[in-house]
Design a protein around this motif. Structure first.
Motif, mmCIF file in Angstrom:
data_model
loop_
_atom_site.group_PDB
_atom_site.id
_atom_site.type_symbol
_atom_site.label_atom_id
_atom_site.label_comp_id
_atom_site.label_asym_id
_atom_site.label_seq_id
_atom_site.Cartn_x
_atom_site.Cartn_y
_atom_site.Cartn_z
ATOM 1 N N GLU A 192 31.885 68.570 -19.546
ATOM 2 C CA GLU A 192 33.014 69.253 -20.188
ATOM 3 C C GLU A 192 34.210 69.335 -19.240
ATOM 4 O O GLU A 192 35.368 69.215 -19.669
ATOM 5 C CB GLU A 192 32.595 70.648 -20.639
ATOM 6 C CG GLU A 192 31.631 70.635 -21.824
ATOM 7 C CD GLU A 192 31.010 71.987 -22.091
ATOM 8 O OE1 GLU A 192 30.487 72.178 -23.204
ATOM 9 O OE2 GLU A 192 31.028 72.848 -21.181
ATOM 10 N N ALA A 193 33.919 69.538 -17.956
ATOM 11 C CA ALA A 193 35.004 69.581 -16.976
ATOM 12 C C ALA A 193 35.685 68.216 -16.864
ATOM 13 O O ALA A 193 36.912 68.136 -16.744
ATOM 14 C CB ALA A 193 34.463 70.021 -15.619
ATOM 15 N N LEU A 194 34.885 67.153 -16.913
ATOM 16 C CA LEU A 194 35.464 65.806 -16.878
ATOM 17 C C LEU A 194 36.342 65.565 -18.105
ATOM 18 O O LEU A 194 37.435 64.991 -17.999
ATOM 19 C CB LEU A 194 34.348 64.762 -16.820
ATOM 20 C CG LEU A 194 33.678 64.573 -15.453
ATOM 21 C CD1 LEU A 194 32.402 63.756 -15.595
ATOM 22 C CD2 LEU A 194 34.641 63.901 -14.472
ATOM 23 N N ALA A 195 35.876 66.007 -19.265
ATOM 24 C CA ALA A 195 36.662 65.842 -20.487
ATOM 25 C C ALA A 195 37.980 66.606 -20.392
ATOM 26 O O ALA A 195 39.037 66.117 -20.804
ATOM 27 C CB ALA A 195 35.851 66.310 -21.693
ATOM 28 N N GLU A 196 37.932 67.820 -19.833
ATOM 29 C CA GLU A 196 39.150 68.621 -19.670
ATOM 30 C C GLU A 196 40.104 67.948 -18.685
ATOM 31 O O GLU A 196 41.325 67.924 -18.900
ATOM 32 C CB GLU A 196 38.776 70.019 -19.176
ATOM 33 C CG GLU A 196 39.952 70.922 -18.842
ATOM 34 C CD GLU A 196 40.798 71.275 -20.058
ATOM 35 O OE1 GLU A 196 41.921 71.774 -19.871
ATOM 36 O OE2 GLU A 196 40.332 71.052 -21.201
ATOM 37 N N HIS A 197 39.548 67.396 -17.598
ATOM 38 C CA HIS A 197 40.376 66.696 -16.614
ATOM 39 C C HIS A 197 41.080 65.506 -17.268
ATOM 40 O O HIS A 197 42.293 65.306 -17.073
ATOM 41 C CB HIS A 197 39.498 66.207 -15.460
ATOM 42 C CG HIS A 197 40.236 65.395 -14.437
ATOM 43 N ND1 HIS A 197 40.825 65.945 -13.333
ATOM 44 C CD2 HIS A 197 40.496 64.050 -14.377
ATOM 45 C CE1 HIS A 197 41.411 64.998 -12.619
ATOM 46 N NE2 HIS A 197 41.217 63.828 -13.240
ATOM 47 N N ARG A 198 40.337 64.740 -18.055
ATOM 48 C CA ARG A 198 40.931 63.568 -18.716
ATOM 49 C C ARG A 198 41.988 63.988 -19.736
ATOM 50 O O ARG A 198 43.017 63.335 -19.882
ATOM 51 C CB ARG A 198 39.820 62.748 -19.396
ATOM 52 C CG ARG A 198 38.861 62.066 -18.406
ATOM 53 C CD ARG A 198 37.913 61.128 -19.122
ATOM 54 N NE ARG A 198 37.035 60.450 -18.185
ATOM 55 C CZ ARG A 198 35.760 60.753 -17.991
ATOM 56 N NH1 ARG A 198 35.209 61.760 -18.691
ATOM 57 N NH2 ARG A 198 35.017 60.086 -17.127
ATOM 58 N N ARG A 199 41.714 65.089 -20.464
ATOM 59 C CA ARG A 199 42.692 65.568 -21.452
ATOM 60 C C ARG A 199 44.003 65.942 -20.769
ATOM 61 O O ARG A 199 45.096 65.592 -21.250
ATOM 62 C CB ARG A 199 42.130 66.784 -22.189
ATOM 63 C CG ARG A 199 43.004 67.281 -23.331
ATOM 64 C CD ARG A 199 42.560 68.624 -23.839
ATOM 65 N NE ARG A 199 42.704 69.664 -22.829
ATOM 66 C CZ ARG A 199 43.873 70.218 -22.509
ATOM 67 N NH1 ARG A 199 44.988 69.818 -23.106
ATOM 68 N NH2 ARG A 199 43.931 71.150 -21.578
ATOM 69 N N ARG A 200 43.882 66.645 -19.636
ATOM 70 C CA ARG A 200 45.092 67.041 -18.912
ATOM 71 C C ARG A 200 45.850 65.825 -18.393
ATOM 72 O O ARG A 200 47.082 65.775 -18.449
ATOM 73 C CB ARG A 200 44.721 67.957 -17.741
ATOM 74 C CG ARG A 200 44.189 69.316 -18.153
ATOM 75 C CD ARG A 200 43.800 70.101 -16.907
ATOM 76 N NE ARG A 200 43.203 71.387 -17.242
ATOM 77 C CZ ARG A 200 42.709 72.223 -16.330
ATOM 78 N NH1 ARG A 200 42.753 71.892 -15.039
ATOM 79 N NH2 ARG A 200 42.179 73.372 -16.694
ATOM 80 N N ARG A 201 45.087 64.842 -17.884
ATOM 81 C CA ARG A 201 45.739 63.640 -17.333
ATOM 82 C C ARG A 201 46.457 62.857 -18.434
ATOM 83 O O ARG A 201 47.572 62.373 -18.231
ATOM 84 C CB ARG A 201 44.692 62.755 -16.652
ATOM 85 C CG ARG A 201 45.301 61.554 -15.929
ATOM 86 C CD ARG A 201 44.284 60.819 -15.100
ATOM 87 N NE ARG A 201 43.232 60.256 -15.944
ATOM 88 C CZ ARG A 201 42.176 59.600 -15.457
ATOM 89 N NH1 ARG A 201 42.020 59.465 -14.148
ATOM 90 N NH2 ARG A 201 41.271 59.106 -16.276
#
Length: 275
Positions: free
Chosen positions: A248-257
């Motif tokens: 989920e943290a990876l998904a959030e990181h990608r969303r922000r990027r």
């Protein structure tokens, strides 16, 4: 002896299945039929009229457990609650309800009444507090005992159970040796032992992740993304606190990027919008 007396088809089958799994001595009768002579506890449904009929028989000392009084309960949940109440009544004990929790990413949870284990679970950390609350909501004087290992997960459980008495327990030696065929049962058995061990009463637990724990989470994010992404410290702290999984943290990181890239592209395509 336990007697099941209900016309509710789904409830009947759920009750019978659970009682068989528990090895309980029981029989079944129609709701309006006379009870067998050795009846100690009757499990019935809210619409079967058994409770009212027995209340009129003033000489009756049979305990009645009505399943399905909570509107939100499905048949299986109602049956489980009823069987636990019936087993407690059958034992004739007034033992305290104690829930033991072996913390981790999938905590083991054991519910004891007196010295008897009445149910066990292993669920994701995100579901643990809700499950514990559900198990103690009808108990007169419940107590939750949480192991002191897995510091971050333990702290999350303790802090979220702010409306339930909680003891923090030294869980050293609570996980038994697992012989052949017992693989996967360690957390649940540890929860049973934690429930039986007195601890220190706590109102909360403040534990910050160490620098090493944060680094391990960040490294794990890079492994899971095949070297593409390393999450930042803020996201790693949320993972450590149990608020997010690494995925989920990876998904959030990608969303922000992606949002940042879109904003930068929009600015390049619309230079007149710049200050």
């Amino acid at each position: 002896m336990i007697v099941v007396a209900t016309e509710d088809f789904a409830l009947y089958h759920a009750l019978v299945s659970l009682l068989r799994d528990r090895g309980a001595v029981f029989t079944t009768v129609e709701p309006d039929a006379p009870l067998p002579e050795r009846t100690s506890v009757v499990i019935t449904g809210v619409d079967d009229g058994v409770e009212e009929r027995l209340a009129a028989e003033t000489a009756s000392d049979v305990a009645v457990v009505v399943a399905g009084t909570a509107p939100e309960d499905d048949a299986e949940t109602a049956a489980r609650r009823a069987v636990e109440a019936a087993m407690t009544a059958l034992r004739g004990e007034e033992g305290r309800t104690v829930v033991g929790v072996d913390p981790g990413t999938r905590p083991g949870i054991a519910v004891l009444v007196g010295d008897t284990v009445v149910s066990v679970f292993q669920v994701p950390l995100a579901d643990a507090v809700a499950l514990v609350r559900r198990e103690v909501e009808d108990a007169a004087d419940p107590l939750v005992r949480v192991g002191d290992g897995a510091r971050l997960q333990s702290a999350r459980i303790v802090n979220d159970l702010d409306d339930v008495p909680v003891e923090l327990v030294d869980e050293t030696g609570t996980t038994p040796y697992l012989g052949e065929g017992a693989r996967g049962m360690g957390d649940v058995l540890a929860a049973v032992n934690i429930a039986r061990r007195a601890g220190e009463r706590v109102e909360g637990r403040a534990v910050d992740p160490t620098a090493g724990e944060i680094q391990r989470i960040k490294s794990r994010s890079r492994e899971l993304s095949a070297g593409e992404v390393t999450i930042d410290e803020a996201l790693a702290r949320r993972v450590a606190a149990g608020e997010l999984t690494v995925d989920e943290a990876l998904a959030e990181h990608r969303r922000r990027r992606e949002a940042s890239d879109e904003a930068a592209e929009s600015e390049e395509n619309n230079p007149d919008d710049r200050d």
